[in-house]
Design an enzyme around this catalytic site. Sequence first.
Site, PDB file in Angstrom:
ATOM      1  N   SER A 127       0.829  -1.189   0.000  1.00 48.82           N
ATOM      2  CA  SER A 127       0.000   0.000   0.000  1.00 48.82           C
ATOM      3  C   SER A 127       0.876   1.256   0.000  1.00 48.82           C
ATOM      4  O   SER A 127       2.048   1.206   0.361  1.00 48.82           O
ATOM      5  CB  SER A 127      -0.888  -0.012   1.246  1.00 48.82           C
ATOM      6  OG  SER A 127      -1.815   1.033   1.228  1.00 48.82           O
ATOM      7  N   GLY A 172      -2.123  -0.153  -3.785  1.00 45.90           N
ATOM      8  CA  GLY A 172      -0.871   0.603  -3.768  1.00 45.90           C
ATOM      9  C   GLY A 172      -0.996   2.033  -4.211  1.00 45.90           C
ATOM     10  O   GLY A 172      -0.097   2.846  -3.953  1.00 45.90           O
ATOM     11  N   GLU A 196      -6.857  -2.794  -7.525  1.00 45.40           N
ATOM     12  CA  GLU A 196      -7.662  -2.924  -6.313  1.00 45.40           C
ATOM     13  C   GLU A 196      -7.423  -1.706  -5.425  1.00 45.40           C
ATOM     14  O   GLU A 196      -6.925  -1.800  -4.309  1.00 45.40           O
ATOM     15  CB  GLU A 196      -7.307  -4.224  -5.585  1.00 45.40           C
ATOM     16  CG  GLU A 196      -7.528  -5.466  -6.433  1.00 45.40           C
ATOM     17  CD  GLU A 196      -7.090  -6.747  -5.747  1.00 45.40           C
ATOM     18  OE1 GLU A 196      -6.692  -6.694  -4.553  1.00 45.40           O
ATOM     19  OE2 GLU A 196      -7.126  -7.811  -6.393  1.00 45.40           O
ATOM     20  N   SER A 197      -7.761  -0.557  -5.956  1.00 45.70           N
ATOM     21  CA  SER A 197      -7.488   0.702  -5.260  1.00 45.70           C
ATOM     22  C   SER A 197      -8.585   0.986  -4.248  1.00 45.70           C
ATOM     23  O   SER A 197      -9.714   1.299  -4.623  1.00 45.70           O
ATOM     24  CB  SER A 197      -7.384   1.846  -6.268  1.00 45.70           C
ATOM     25  OG  SER A 197      -6.369   1.577  -7.216  1.00 45.70           O
ATOM     26  N   ARG A 236      -7.760   2.623  -0.711  1.00 46.97           N
ATOM     27  CA  ARG A 236      -7.407   3.839   0.025  1.00 46.97           C
ATOM     28  C   ARG A 236      -7.643   5.090  -0.820  1.00 46.97           C
ATOM     29  O   ARG A 236      -8.212   6.085  -0.347  1.00 46.97           O
ATOM     30  CB  ARG A 236      -5.933   3.751   0.435  1.00 46.97           C
ATOM     31  CG  ARG A 236      -5.449   4.888   1.322  1.00 46.97           C
ATOM     32  CD  ARG A 236      -3.934   4.806   1.495  1.00 46.97           C
ATOM     33  NE  ARG A 236      -3.512   3.538   2.049  1.00 46.97           N
ATOM     34  CZ  ARG A 236      -3.342   3.290   3.338  1.00 46.97           C
ATOM     35  NH1 ARG A 236      -3.584   4.242   4.216  1.00 46.97           N
ATOM     36  NH2 ARG A 236      -2.930   2.116   3.756  1.00 46.97           N
ATOM     37  N   ALA A 290      19.168  22.389  38.540  1.00 39.58           N
ATOM     38  CA  ALA A 290      17.750  22.359  38.919  1.00 39.58           C
ATOM     39  C   ALA A 290      17.221  20.926  38.873  1.00 39.58           C
ATOM     40  O   ALA A 290      16.506  20.477  39.781  1.00 39.58           O
ATOM     41  CB  ALA A 290      16.937  23.258  37.993  1.00 39.58           C
ATOM     42  N   CYS A 312      -8.826   5.520  29.260  1.00 36.98           N
ATOM     43  CA  CYS A 312      -7.923   5.523  30.416  1.00 36.98           C
ATOM     44  C   CYS A 312      -6.538   5.019  30.046  1.00 36.98           C
ATOM     45  O   CYS A 312      -5.702   4.785  30.920  1.00 36.98           O
ATOM     46  CB  CYS A 312      -8.503   4.658  31.534  1.00 36.98           C
ATOM     47  SG  CYS A 312      -8.737   2.933  31.070  1.00 36.98           S
ATOM     48  N   TYR A 325     -10.025   2.085   6.117  1.00 38.54           N
ATOM     49  CA  TYR A 325      -9.509   1.193   7.161  1.00 38.54           C
ATOM     50  C   TYR A 325      -9.886   1.574   8.589  1.00 38.54           C
ATOM     51  O   TYR A 325     -10.035   0.690   9.441  1.00 38.54           O
ATOM     52  CB  TYR A 325      -7.978   1.039   7.062  1.00 38.54           C
ATOM     53  CG  TYR A 325      -7.541   0.369   5.801  1.00 38.54           C
ATOM     54  CD1 TYR A 325      -7.796  -0.988   5.590  1.00 38.54           C
ATOM     55  CD2 TYR A 325      -6.889   1.078   4.802  1.00 38.54           C
ATOM     56  CE1 TYR A 325      -7.410  -1.607   4.410  1.00 38.54           C
ATOM     57  CE2 TYR A 325      -6.496   0.461   3.623  1.00 38.54           C
ATOM     58  CZ  TYR A 325      -6.762  -0.876   3.434  1.00 38.54           C
ATOM     59  OH  TYR A 325      -6.386  -1.487   2.265  1.00 38.54           O
TER      60      TYR A 325
END
Length: 714
Positions: free
Chosen positions: A301, A338, A387-388, A390, A453, A540, A578
Site C-alpha cells: 500500500s 498501492g 484494487e485501489s 485507500r 535544577a 484511560c 480502514y
Amino acid sequence: MPALAFSVDAAMAALSPPSGYFTAPEVFSGVPQSTNTVVSDAHWTADHSNALYKIDGWGAPYFSVNSSGNVTVRPHGERTMDHQEIDLLKVVKKASDSKSTGGLDLQLPIIVRFPDVLKDRLESLQSAFNYAVKSQGYGSHYQGVYPVKCNQDRFLVEDIVRFGSSFRFGLEAGSKPELLFAMSSLCKGSSESLLICNGFKDSEYISLALIARKLSLNTVIVLEQEEELDSVIDISVKLGVRPVIGVRAKLRTKHSGHFGSTSGEKGKFGLTTTQIVRVVKKLYQCGMLDCFQLLHFHIGSQIPSTSLLADGVGEAAQIYCELVRLGAAMKVIDIGGGLGIDYDGSKSTNSDVSVGYTLDEYATAVVQAVKFVCDRNSVNHPVICSESGRALVSHHSVLIFEAVSSSKYTVPTMSSFDIHNFIDQLPEDAHSDYNSLSESAIRGDYESCLAYADQLKQKCVEKFKDGSLDIEQLAATDGLCDLVAKEIGVSNPVTTYHVNLSVFTSVPDFWGIEQVFPILPIHRLDERPTKRGVLSDLTCDSDGKIDKFIGGETSLALHELEGENSKYYLGMFLGGAYQEALGGLHNLFGGPSVVRVSQSDGPFGFAVTRAVPGPSCSDVLRSMQHEPEIMFQTLKHRIEEFVQDEGQMGGAMISAGIAQSFNNMPYLTVGSSCCLTAANGNNGNQHYYSSDEDFTAGADAVAGEDEPWSYVCA
C-alpha cells in the site's frame, strides 16, 4: 547568600538570557514555521489558515476554507461550482442540534460521508486510466475493483457498485462474509464487473465463489496458496462449474516502506515462480489450462513513486507473458492496491504518508509498463485491473469530534518569603545543589542552571520517597525548578485539549502504526490560533492521545476554548479507509454517529440523506457477550431493596435514569444534563417514571429504514 535567596526579581533577572546565548522560543504567531512574518489578530484571514494547515496540499480539490472561516467540502472535486460547496460546520450543526430547533439530535463524535466525493474519486480514477489507454495506444481497457476490506459500510459499497456500473467497476473480497456481501451487491451491478476472490480459502469459500460464477457473476478465484488449486478443481467438478482461476505472484520487486512488508519473495501471500509453473502443469494435466486467466500481484500500500510502481508492474507483465507462452488463456493483469494518497501535502517520494505522483501519472506509468513488456513479447494487451481502496474512499468521509476542555500546567509564582522558607526547609545535602543553581544563574550559565535544577529536584524526590521531605516541600521544589525553566525559556508551552473521542476506536492506525492524518478545526479559521496543543482522548489508556501531526509536528495550532457553552469542533480528514474497519471497542466506547450528505441545488446546498446514531451502551455491552436486560433487572432489584421511594430522587426515578443510560451513547454528552440528575428535576422539564418498558424505550433511532429520507439543511 546568592541572589536567588534574596530576591526573586533579582534572580529572575539573572536568569534572563544574554544576547546570543539561550534564545527563548518565539511566541506562537499562528503562521507556518517556514515564514518569519507575524500576522496580527486583526489581519488574520482564512487564507492564512489554509496555508497553516496545508489544506491545499492534502485536501485539493475536495476541501477548502470559506470567507467565514469554516472548512468547506467541494463534492464534485474540480468540477464543483462555488454555490455547490458544502459548509462542514452547517452539516455538523444540522446533525447535532436538537430536534426542537430543526436538527437531528445526533451525538458527537460523528462521521460525515459525502457520496458525491466518492463518485468523483471513482470517476477520476477511471478517467485517468481511460486517458492513459487512449494516449498510449493501449489495446485493451482498464477495469477496477474495490477491496471491501478497506471499508465495509453497506451504503459505501452499494454506492461504488452503482456509480461504477457504467464502466464495469467490481469488488474484491478476502473472507466469506465479504464474499457474501460482494455477491449480493454485484447482483445490481454490471454483468462484466469482476468479483476478485482473494485471501486464504477453505472449501466453503471456494464453493461460494463457484456458486457466484454459476449465478453469472464474473468471479475469479485467485490462488494465494498452491494447495488451494486441488480444492478448486474438486469442488468445481462436483458443482459442475467451470472456474476462472488466477494466481497471486510473489514478485522480487519490494516496497521498502512500512506498507511494503507483505511484498517481496518473503511476503505473506502469493506463489513463487516455481509454484506458478506447477499450477500451470496441473491445470494442463486436468484439461483446465483455459481456466487460468488472471495474474495478480501486490507490492504494498501507499506506493510512493511511479518508478517503483513501473518496476513491479514490468516484472509482473513479464510473468504474464510467460504464462501466455505456456498456454494459459490469460486475459487480466491485476496490479493490486498501492495507489497512495498524500496525507501531508508534501508530494514526497520517500514517505509512508505521501506520494510523489498524480492519478494521471499513476495510470500512465501502469499502462506504459504493461504495454512495453507485452509488445516486446508480442502478446496481446490484457485488461488492466487494480484494487485501489485507500485512494477511492479516504476523502469521502470526515470524522468530527469536539474539544471539551483544555489544560496546561501553570508555573506557580514565588515571593522572596517563599524562597527563604524553601531554603530553610531544604535538607542539608540539598543546599549545595541549590547554591550551585543560584550561582549558575548569576553567571549566566543556563545549561548548568538547568542541570543543577534537575539534580536538586531528583535529590528532593528521593528524600520524599524515604519520608524525610513532606509533600509541601516537594511541591515547592517542583515550583522553583519549573520557574527556572520558564524564565530561561525552555518550559513546555503545549496545551492538552481533551477531546470527545476514542483514538483506539476511530483512529486505530495512529495508535497502531503511527499513521498521521490531517487534523484541524473546522471553524474559526478566520481567527489566528494562539495555542499549540496535543489531543487527549477519553480512554484511560496512556496511548489514547494524538501528538504527531502532518509536517512532522508534535503539536497542533489551535484556538483558545471560548467558554462552557461554546463548541470547538475538530475534523480528522482522509480517514475513510480502514479506520472504521479496524476500530475496536476499547473502553466500550463504540463507533461514532454517521450521516450521509449529498450536494443539493436547493437554497441551502446539501441534503442529509441518512443519519444513524452511534451504538448505545447496551449495543457495545452485547458485543462483549453481556446481557443488558439482565443487568438492568439486577440493578432494578437492588434499587428496590436499598432506595425508598421518598424525596425527589426516589427509586422509580433512579431506575428510569439507569434505563436511559443503557440506551445512551457511551461518549460524553457535552453541555446537557445527565439522565440521572434530570430525573431529579434539575433541568426543570424532564421527568422519568419506571416501568417494565423503561429499558427498551431507549434513545430515538434517527434512521433505520431501507428507503433513505432527506433533510434540507439551513
